[in-house]
Design an enzyme around this catalytic site. Structure first.
Site, PDB file in Angstrom:
ATOM      1  N   TYR A   1      37.273  42.458  29.162  1.00 20.50           N
ATOM      2  CA  TYR A   1      37.385  42.196  30.597  1.00 20.50           C
ATOM      3  C   TYR A   1      37.556  43.529  31.320  1.00 20.50           C
ATOM      4  CZ  TYR A   1      38.744  40.720  35.197  1.00 20.50           C
ATOM      5  OH  TYR A   1      38.779  40.569  36.552  1.00 20.50           O
TER       6      TYR A   1
ATOM      7  N   LYS B   1      46.735  48.281  37.727  1.00 22.84           N
ATOM      8  CA  LYS B   1      47.793  47.276  37.550  1.00 22.84           C
ATOM      9  C   LYS B   1      49.218  47.807  37.673  1.00 22.84           C
ATOM     10  CE  LYS B   1      45.309  43.390  35.868  1.00 22.84           C
ATOM     11  NZ  LYS B   1      44.026  43.380  35.188  1.00 22.84           N
TER      12      LYS B   1
ATOM     13  N   TYR C   1      39.264  32.598  40.849  1.00 25.88           N
ATOM     14  CA  TYR C   1      38.473  31.678  40.032  1.00 25.88           C
ATOM     15  C   TYR C   1      38.794  30.221  40.317  1.00 25.88           C
ATOM     16  CZ  TYR C   1      37.317  35.853  37.434  1.00 25.88           C
ATOM     17  OH  TYR C   1      36.873  37.094  37.094  1.00 25.88           O
TER      18      TYR C   1
ATOM     19  N   ASP D   1      39.508  51.605  29.080  1.00 24.18           N
ATOM     20  CA  ASP D   1      40.035  50.846  30.213  1.00 24.18           C
ATOM     21  C   ASP D   1      41.472  50.446  29.870  1.00 24.18           C
ATOM     22  OD1 ASP D   1      40.763  49.051  32.126  1.00 24.18           O
ATOM     23  OD2 ASP D   1      38.920  47.858  32.034  1.00 24.18           O
TER      24      ASP D   1
HETATM   25  C1  LIG Z   1      42.730  43.545  35.662  1.00 24.72           C
HETATM   26  C2  LIG Z   1      41.814  44.407  34.933  1.00 24.72           C
HETATM   27  C3  LIG Z   1      40.734  45.038  35.579  1.00 24.72           C
HETATM   28  C4  LIG Z   1      40.419  44.819  37.036  1.00 24.72           C
HETATM   29  O1  LIG Z   1      41.420  45.233  37.888  1.00 24.72           O
HETATM   30  P1  LIG Z   1      41.496  44.635  39.384  1.00 24.72           P
HETATM   31  O2  LIG Z   1      42.598  45.422  40.010  1.00 24.72           O
HETATM   32  O3  LIG Z   1      41.814  43.178  39.225  1.00 24.72           O
HETATM   33  O4  LIG Z   1      40.185  44.860  40.020  1.00 24.72           O
HETATM   34  C5  LIG Z   1      39.929  45.865  34.822  1.00 24.72           C
HETATM   35  N1  LIG Z   1      40.166  46.076  33.518  1.00 24.72           N
HETATM   36  C6  LIG Z   1      41.183  45.494  32.870  1.00 24.72           C
HETATM   37  C7  LIG Z   1      41.405  45.792  31.424  1.00 24.72           C
HETATM   38  C8  LIG Z   1      42.044  44.633  33.552  1.00 24.72           C
HETATM   39  O5  LIG Z   1      43.043  44.034  32.889  1.00 24.72           O
END
Ligand SMILES: *Cc1c(COP(=O)(O)O)cnc(C)c1O
Length: 427
Positions: A149, A276, A21, A247
């Site tokens: 997100y 992550k 970004y 997620d």
């Molecule tokens: C970081 C994140 C993503 C995306 O993961 P990337 O490895 O950066 O593509 C998706 N969902 C959540 C909740 C995240 O924190």
């Protein structure tokens, strides 16, 4: 030009490399890192910073960990990569079994993706393909909440917060989904899930799945909400024949105090995204898990293949370091550690509440957030933190910490004290 001095490198970086970004014309300054060890980041100019970010939720065991290094070195000696089409390997199978054993019993099927965003794309495809295979072609939309997100690819972006995610920029290309207000939990124990229910009630025939980050909304605003909301959400999804995608790319692997955040709500998702911290911050790898209903449902229409297959799917180096990272985590007293970090964050960040510029302070597990009243001057604040010997990456109105779990009390105090000091002088 040849790259020689420290400033040659930084100049080249500024002129040619995009960072997350950022503008190519007027980027914020970057700091050149030489190495990282434990919770310490060493810059090329010799300065040493205590890491408060875990490289965005991922480096839970700290950097340069001998066990994780060994896992990669050993795997590299047998094979670093092999295509996953038609071939398989022990690192992937072992990791899939670990994830299946660690998650709730119904989650029995794993898709390995190469990043969190891709894991979300796969989750969305699973939900859409599932209903399509059931003959419910009208269920093609998703429902989510504001301030979420879920990643940066177009499908994942389409369920990010429409304002933070700049949906207006991609109008016409990006799918449009349904949004409910961000989750709010009130002092009297109630919450605002009825607003989400309203959307479900009106549009359920068009909705395949609800996608949401459980308990903590990460990059969309570092908001925290109660487990009751999720509990009620699960029941609503069942009632309206809508799948629930959780997620946990940020919250997974103990960050919120339980191994997965959904455990605190006593619910089980239909589809779960992990990423992550999966590899302890070593390599990019993510996973989408689902239950047999969805996995078998996708194949119900005969052809029935899940339409995804990345080149680096289930990369053996990444799988093997993930196996080692999960073993390390399980062998540690992670509950105790996270509780200790949480208590210390509460004690040491709460005083920020009295500062003029601060709107709210909140803590959940090993996540501490100080929300300011106004957006920060990122460049100035970043430089001040670096000058204080800490690595924190504020954005918008948020100054937040999610340290590696191995951080000790003194190191964590340096981070919190620095936040207090910097914000006391800030206006
Ligand atoms: C970081 C994140 C993503 C995306 O993961 P990337 O490895 O950066 O593509 C998706 N969902 C959540 C909740 C995240 O924190």
């Amino acid at each position: 030009m040849s790259l020689q001095s420290l400033s040659d490198y930084l100049e080249y970086d500024r002129d040619h490399l995009w960072h997350p970004y950022t503008s190519m014309i007027d980027p914020l300054p970057t700091y050149l890192v030489e190495s990282a060890q434990g919770v310490y980041i060493t810059l090329s100019d010799g300065r040493v910073l205590i890491d408060g970010m875990s490289s965005w939720w991922s480096a839970i065991h700290g950097y340069n960990h001998p066990v994780l290094n060994a896992a990669i070195e050993q795997q590299a000696r047998s094979m670093s990569h092999i295509m996953f089409g038609g071939l398989t390997h022990r690192p992937a199978i072992t990791l899939a079994k670990k994830l299946i054993d660690l998650t709730a019993e119904p989650l029995q099927h794993v898709f390995f993706a190469d990043s969190g965003s891709v894991a979300v794309e796969v989750a969305i495809k699973m939900a859409l393909q599932y209903f399509s295979a059931q003959g419910k072609q009208d269920k093609q939309k998703l429902l989510t909440v504001h301030s979420g997100y879920h990643g940066d690819t177009l499908g994942a972006m389409s369920v990010c917060d429409p304002i933070n995610g700049m949906h207006s920029l991609f109008k016409g290309v990006m799918p449009e989904h349904f949004f409910a207000p961000e989750p709010q939990c009130y002092e009297d124990g109630s919450n605002n899930i009825h607003l989400l229910e309203k959307q479900l009630k009106t549009h359920h025939q068009a909705i395949a799945a609800v996608i949401i980050e459980p308990l903590v909304q990460g990059a969309g605003g570092m908001r925290m909400y109660c487990s009751d909301y999720l509990f009620e959400l699960r029941a609503l999804c069942d009632h309206y024949d809508v799948l629930l995608i959780l997620d946990e790319i940020a919250t997974g692997f103990a960050r919120t105090g339980s191994f997965f955040a959904y455990e605190q709500a006593n619910i089980i998702p239909d589809i779960l995204c992990l990423g992550k911290a999966l590899t302890g911050g070593y390599m990019t790898l993510a996973a989408t898990l689902t239950n047999s209903k969805v996995a078998q449902g996708i194949s119900a229409d005969g052809s029935g293949v899940l339409m995804h297959g990345p080149t680096f799917m289930a990369n053996p180096l990444a799988c093997q370091v993930a196996n080692a990272s999960i073993d390390l985590l399980l062998a540690s007293s992670w509950q105790e550690k996270i509780n200790k970090i949480a208590k210390q964050l509460e004690k040491e960040l709460m005083p920020c509440q009295d500062l003029n510029c601060v709107n709210d302070v909140r803590v959940k597990g090993a996540i501490g957030v100080v929300e300011l009243k106004e957006p920060v001057d990122m460049k100035a604040l970043q430089a001040t933190f670096v000058a204080q010997g800490v690595w924190l990456r504020p954005f918008n109105k948020l100054v937040y910490i999610m340290p590696p779990y191995i951080i000790n009390e003194q190191e964590l105090s340096c981070l919190t004290a620095s936040i207090y000091t910097v914000l006391s002088a800030y206006h």
